[in-house]
Design an enzyme around this catalytic site. Sequence first.
Site, short mmCIF file in Angstrom:
data_model
loop_
_atom_site.label_atom_id
_atom_site.label_comp_id
_atom_site.label_asym_id
_atom_site.label_seq_id
_atom_site.Cartn_x
_atom_site.Cartn_y
_atom_site.Cartn_z
N GLU A 49 0.82 -1.20 0.00
CA GLU A 49 0.00 0.00 0.00
C GLU A 49 0.87 1.26 0.00
OE1 GLU A 49 -0.53 -2.60 1.96
OE2 GLU A 49 -2.63 -3.23 1.71
N PHE A 111 -11.67 -7.53 13.55
CA PHE A 111 -10.58 -8.01 12.70
C PHE A 111 -10.26 -6.96 11.63
CE2 PHE A 111 -9.23 -10.34 8.82
CZ PHE A 111 -7.98 -10.71 9.29
N GLN A 112 -9.01 -6.64 11.49
CA GLN A 112 -8.51 -5.64 10.53
C GLN A 112 -9.15 -4.28 10.73
OE1 GLN A 112 -8.44 -7.28 6.49
NE2 GLN A 112 -6.42 -8.10 6.94
N MET A 476 24.08 9.43 3.79
CA MET A 476 23.86 10.70 4.48
C MET A 476 24.09 10.53 5.99
SD MET A 476 23.49 13.76 3.85
CE MET A 476 22.55 14.52 2.53
C1 LIG Z 1 12.03 6.10 6.07
C2 LIG Z 1 13.29 6.78 6.47
N1 LIG Z 1 14.06 6.23 7.43
C3 LIG Z 1 15.23 6.83 7.79
C4 LIG Z 1 15.62 8.01 7.22
C5 LIG Z 1 16.89 8.70 7.66
N2 LIG Z 1 17.87 8.79 6.55
C6 LIG Z 1 18.04 9.88 5.80
S1 LIG Z 1 19.16 9.69 4.59
C7 LIG Z 1 19.48 8.11 5.07
C8 LIG Z 1 20.49 7.26 4.34
C9 LIG Z 1 20.10 7.01 2.94
O1 LIG Z 1 20.93 6.02 2.41
P1 LIG Z 1 20.87 5.63 0.88
O2 LIG Z 1 19.50 5.40 0.43
O3 LIG Z 1 21.83 4.49 0.65
O4 LIG Z 1 21.38 6.92 0.14
P2 LIG Z 1 22.78 7.70 0.18
O5 LIG Z 1 22.70 8.69 1.29
O6 LIG Z 1 23.86 6.68 0.40
O7 LIG Z 1 22.86 8.35 -1.15
C10 LIG Z 1 18.71 7.77 6.19
C11 LIG Z 1 18.76 6.46 6.87
C12 LIG Z 1 14.75 8.54 6.23
N3 LIG Z 1 15.02 9.70 5.62
N4 LIG Z 1 13.62 7.89 5.86
#
Ligand SMILES: Cc1ncc(C[n+]2csc(CCOP(=O)(O)OP(=O)(O)O)c2C)c(N)n1
Length: 565
Positions: A49, A111-112, A476
């Site tokens: 979803e 349920f659900q 990041m």
């Molecule tokens: C759903 C969610 N969980 C955690 C985060 C926190 N967060 C921001 S950037 C990031 C890392 C992203 O890693 P990747 O997709 O490998 O991209 P990169 O930064 O390596 O380009 C995280 C964990 C988020 N933005 N969204």
Amino acid sequence: MRMLGAEAVIECLKAEEVEIVFGYPGGAVLTLYDALFKTNFPHVLTRHEQGAVHAADGYARATGKTGVCFATSGPGGTNLVTGIATAYMDSIPLVAITGQVGVSLIGKDSFQEADICGITTPITKHNYLVKKVQDLPRVIKEAFYIARTGRPGPVVIDISKDVFNDTLDFEYPDSVELRGYKPIFSGDASKIDLVVTELEKAKKPLLFIGGGVNISGTSEELRKFVESTGIPVITSLMGLGCIPCDSAQHLGMVGMHGTYAANMATMECDLLLGVGVRFDDRVTSLVKNFAPKAKIVHFDIDPAEVNKNVRSDFRVIGDLRWSLPLLAEKASMQGLQKWQQETGEWNKLVQEWKKEKPPASELEAAGIKPQAVIEKVSELTKGDAIIVTDVGQHQMWTAQSYTFKKQRSFLTSGGLGTMGYGLPAAIGAQITLPEKTVVLFTGDGSIMMNCQELATMADNGLPVKIIVMNNQVLGMVNQWQRMFYGKRYSHSSTKGCTDFVKLAEAMGVTGLCVTEPEKLDAILEKALKMEGPVLVEVLLPATEDVLPMVPPGGRLDQMVLGGVF
Ligand SMILES: Cc1ncc(C[n+]2csc(CCOP(=O)(O)OP(=O)(O)O)c2C)c(N)n1
């Protein structure tokens, strides 16, 4: 005509000119799905979803129309939550229709069962629980009206299973009468005269454009104003594309990962015209140091945005489709061309800042440069593609390195920052724009969050080109740990065991991999020319940073341009 509630829902969607629905069936919406089947109404079955709601959001961002998704009660509805919040934060018009348990079972932990209206109240523009079949046409009419008028946003309609199975004499209302909801279109034109007077006085004016321009589709009006005044322009992440990135006046994105020129101009300007922006903290950093020398003008459709984050000296409340043409007209009537000469010094200065060479990380390792990947795609697609991203370093590199030229060409989760957004959003865009090249830049972390949607892409023959920027870390997070947590890389490595090419192939998507810089261009070219969906895994060094960076709480002119931290 007498019909089932479920059939009435489909009739309402037709009346609203809905082209396609994204969704996932279940017990509470079985009659609705049966009605879809019988009418052959266009529907895309996603694999989750969350995929359905992001796809509806991507569709809405790419087209400017309202996205629609379906989900069943309970877990179906709760799986929509992240996508609804994503749309809410970026003001995207969306109608989510969820099934609810039978009327007599509501509130009994059936349920659900989940209280979707309760859960989504803070993340929707409005929501409804429908318990009577007669209410359906009015509620659906209102929901679309609310979603797309004024400041757009998501609306949830939670419909009890009984309502789908009940019958009514169907009639779709012609108009909406909502007490307490009066979206503003045109505002007070004299406010625009004040803005023009301020512009005439200004020596260092700066135009700051945001997502509101993309949403209202007013980039053409804005371009006229920029051309006649020569005013330098900065954009937020959400405003990218509204002014071509390669135009002389465009200084780039402002804020935490903004360009040197955009950040310096913000610190120095004496008049800042914020158009369709909400002064997010990723833009302003510490509010008291944001544009410290400037009078601030705020153009926005939503009066609640005024003075929320940044105090403005002048406000123009109303739809940008009303205010921007008027601003352009009044500005040219006042002969602002003459004023261009008076701001010549300022324009020279910002052009000098623009020449500041792109920052480099000293930790830069040998290997493929992420910016080179994006620049090559930019060159190959000539700025004409729909670019979608997930969230992380790759998102910021894309914002910095792709030469956007058109409004609604950059789909990204700006407000909520939702990893997992990209793949389904790309599906939503590609399905409605089959002739367009749709490219998704994602990370090895982000793609995993909704990778099941590779199957949706393949099953629907959608030729999206996916570029997985695989640095084998949650980049990041890793960068912040490197910069601010003494290189203690706590749980930010994805370990690199996933074979993305095999993952793609397993779901019916062609997989390619690039490991050597010399092969990058040829493989990207090949992927973009191939028919059908393609995933290109690009192996990148883990230590490349996103720069410039304004450290949290810093001033925009204290950005870090390069070096070891
Ligand atoms: C759903 C969610 N969980 C955690 C985060 C926190 N967060 C921001 S950037 C990031 C890392 C992203 O890693 P990747 O997709 O490998 O991209 P990169 O930064 O390596 O380009 C995280 C964990 C988020 N933005 N969204």
